[in-house]
Design an enzyme around this catalytic site. Structure first.
Site, PDB file in Angstrom:
ATOM      1  CD  GLU A  94      -4.577   3.774  -1.480  1.00 18.65           C
ATOM      2  OE1 GLU A  94      -4.761   4.213  -0.343  1.00 18.65           O
ATOM      3  OE2 GLU A  94      -5.455   3.785  -2.375  1.00 18.65           O
ATOM      4  CG  ASN A  97      -5.374  10.767  -5.600  1.00 22.21           C
ATOM      5  OD1 ASN A  97      -4.777  10.862  -6.668  1.00 22.21           O
ATOM      6  ND2 ASN A  97      -5.995   9.661  -5.223  1.00 22.21           N
ATOM      7  CG  ASP A 155      -1.917   1.136   1.194  1.00 25.53           C
ATOM      8  OD1 ASP A 155      -3.075   0.879   0.836  1.00 25.53           O
ATOM      9  OD2 ASP A 155      -1.539   2.280   1.520  1.00 25.53           O
ATOM     10  CG  HIS A 159      -8.386  12.033  -9.014  1.00 23.94           C
ATOM     11  ND1 HIS A 159      -8.375  11.044  -8.060  1.00 23.94           N
ATOM     12  CD2 HIS A 159      -9.391  12.879  -8.666  1.00 23.94           C
ATOM     13  CE1 HIS A 159      -9.336  11.262  -7.180  1.00 23.94           C
ATOM     14  NE2 HIS A 159      -9.979  12.372  -7.521  1.00 23.94           N
ATOM     15  CG  ASP A 175      -4.788   8.200 -12.352  1.00 24.73           C
ATOM     16  OD1 ASP A 175      -5.102   7.617 -11.296  1.00 24.73           O
ATOM     17  OD2 ASP A 175      -5.619   8.698 -13.137  1.00 24.73           O
TER      18      ASP A 175
END
Length: 487
Positions: A388, A353, A345, A358, A362
């Site tokens: 994630e 973010n 994680d 975003h 990404d």
């Protein structure tokens, strides 16, 4: 908006009048010039409406056709009989070539199977037309000159080529349905006119002679109507593999047509033109077989692509959760207890973010996936579990080897970002749900212990490999020392 509408109404009215004239002029006393007007008028109308819409090849083709027909009618009037061959044939041939170019441009690139579909649709009628004109052409070849034979043959051949291109444009989606229907009807009428002239001119010219020009006038009137009804911008050609329902119906009908004509000739008791119709049936069957093989290959490729889409994460290109579950189930079903699994994680991903948007999140997911995949051994599996979270699946790997692999993965995380992981090895007889649950619990321990570490229960006691590679954080957590709240 108000300007073009009167012109459009005038063009529609002119097309209707030309079509009506093509069907009514043959009822009047036959004369080369009057019957020619019923043909030249629609051709000139097509040239005008095409020129107004900046369709130069169509306008040029219609103009050359009109010029050729004028020369043909004048020579007929002067000599009292049609003059074949003549200078008019130059205009006809050049006109056909220009119209073929216009149809080719209208079709566009389209899809790969559009041309083959068009050939299959046309090959059946072509065989029937060839059988109908076979005997008249043989008679012309035996009694006339080579030029006369070529002149008699060239028009039907051009009609069939034009029909292939128009059908191809229809299949490719380059034409709207009304325009496609009008243009296909127009080309069929041209083919009927040219083939009908060869078949009937020697036998019943006195009866059908006045009507032989009607198909041509009506064909060009329909073509002009198709141009007038066309959209301001042509539709985008389809590039997919699918075809229209009409084409799907026409394909088997075209394949069966030569065989049906062969049976009809046999039942009628006349001469059976088995050479032409048999060849047409074989050609249609061969083309259909090629089309079927292409459709099967396309279906197989689509199935593979669908399977890939089901098992692959679009963002990172890694196998997704579904693929991970399938691989884990397969690994455990093999009976090998040397299976290790880690749940990863990215730390503080929500903050990424929030600060970078975003798109930035990404980009981090893609960069981390690439970096971790490069750090893993070739036999290891890396999956995107969701959000994630990622999963590393190691087969044939003991706990100590797995810790070393996960240490390399943690160090490969794109700076300045960090990752936390829960690593566990399979216990005898353990199922995938239990293995994932233990890895998830260990991941939370790594988060609570301060992040940027791998927490493992290898050897039956909890431990952690932290930023310095020590197990101190895990020992602290296992002893019950307070830990920061994970976020």
């Amino acid at each position: 908006m108000g300007g073009p509408r009167p012109w459009r109404r005038l063009e529609l009215l002119s097309a209707a009048l030309c079509a009506t004239a093509s069907l009514t002029v043959p009822l009047l006393p036959h004369h080369p010039l009057s019957s020619g007007a019923a043909v030249v008028g629609p051709v000139l109308l097509l040239a005008v409406v095409a020129l107004r819409r900046r369709m130069p090849w169509t306008a040029a083709g219609a103009g050359l056709m009109a010029a050729g027909d004028v020369v043909f009618r004048v020579l007929w009037w002067v000599h009292g009989a049609p003059v074949v061959p003549s200078l008019a044939d130059v205009g006809f041939v050049l006109g056909y070539l220009a119209l073929l170019r216009a149809a080719q441009l209208a079709a566009g690139p389209g899809r790969s199977g559009a041309s083959l579909d068009a050939l299959i649709v046309v090959v059946g009628p072509s065989a029937v037309v060839a059988a109908a004109v076979h005997a008249p052409l043989a008679a012309v070849a035996s009694t006339g000159s080579a030029w006369q034979t070529a002149q008699a043959l060239v028009a039907p051949v051009f009609d069939l080529a034009l029909l292939v291109l128009v059908v191809r444009a229809s299949v490719a989606g380059a034409l709207t349905r009304p325009r496609a229907a009008l243009l296909q009807a127009a080309v069929v009428l041209l083919l009927v006119g040219n083939a009908g002239y060869l078949v009937l001119a020697e036998h019943a010219y006195d009866v059908v002679g006045p009507w032989l020009g009607a198909p041509f006038g009506l064909a060009f009137a329909l073509a002009a109507l198709a141009v007038v009804l066309g959209p301001a911008a042509p539709p985008v050609p389809r590039t997919g593999a699918g075809g229209s329902r009409l084409v799907l119906a026409l394909l088997p009908a075209s394949v069966c047509l030569p065989a049906g004509a062969l049976v009809a000739q046999g039942l009628a008791g006349g001469d059976v033109d088995w050479q032409v119709l048999g060849t047409g049936a074989l050609l249609a069957a061969a083309l259909s077989t090629v089309r079927l093989l292409g459709a099967l290959r396309t279906a197989a490729a689509q199935a593979r692509e669908l399977e890939r889409l089901v098992l692959v994460d679009d963002l990172t290109g890694l196998p997704n959760r579904r693929a991970c579950s399938a691989d884990l189930q397969q690994a455990l079903a093999a009976g090998d207890d040397r299976v290790a699994l880690a749940l990863l994680d990215l730390d503080r991903f929500k903050a990424v973010n929030d600060s970078l948007g975003h798109a930035g999140g990404d980009a981090l997911l893609r960069a981390a996936a690439r970096a971790w995949a490069a750090a893993l051994p070739p036999a290891a599996g890396l999956f995107r579990w969701g959000g994630e979270e990622f999963v590393v699946l190691l087969r044939g790997t003991d706990a100590l080897e797995a810790e070393g692999v996960l240490h390399d993965v943690r160090l490969a995380t794109p700076a300045p970002h960090t990752v936390s992981a829960g690593l566990t090895a399979r216990r005898p007889g353990e199922g995938p749900e239990a293995l994932l649950a233990r890895a998830d619990a260990l991941l939370y321990r790594a988060k609570d212990a301060g992040r940027d570490r791998v927490c493992t229960d290898a050897g039956g006691s909890a431990g952690a490999v932290g930023p310095t590679g020590s197990a101190g954080a895990g020992t602290r957590e296992a002893a019950g020392a307070p830990a920061p709240t994970a976020s």
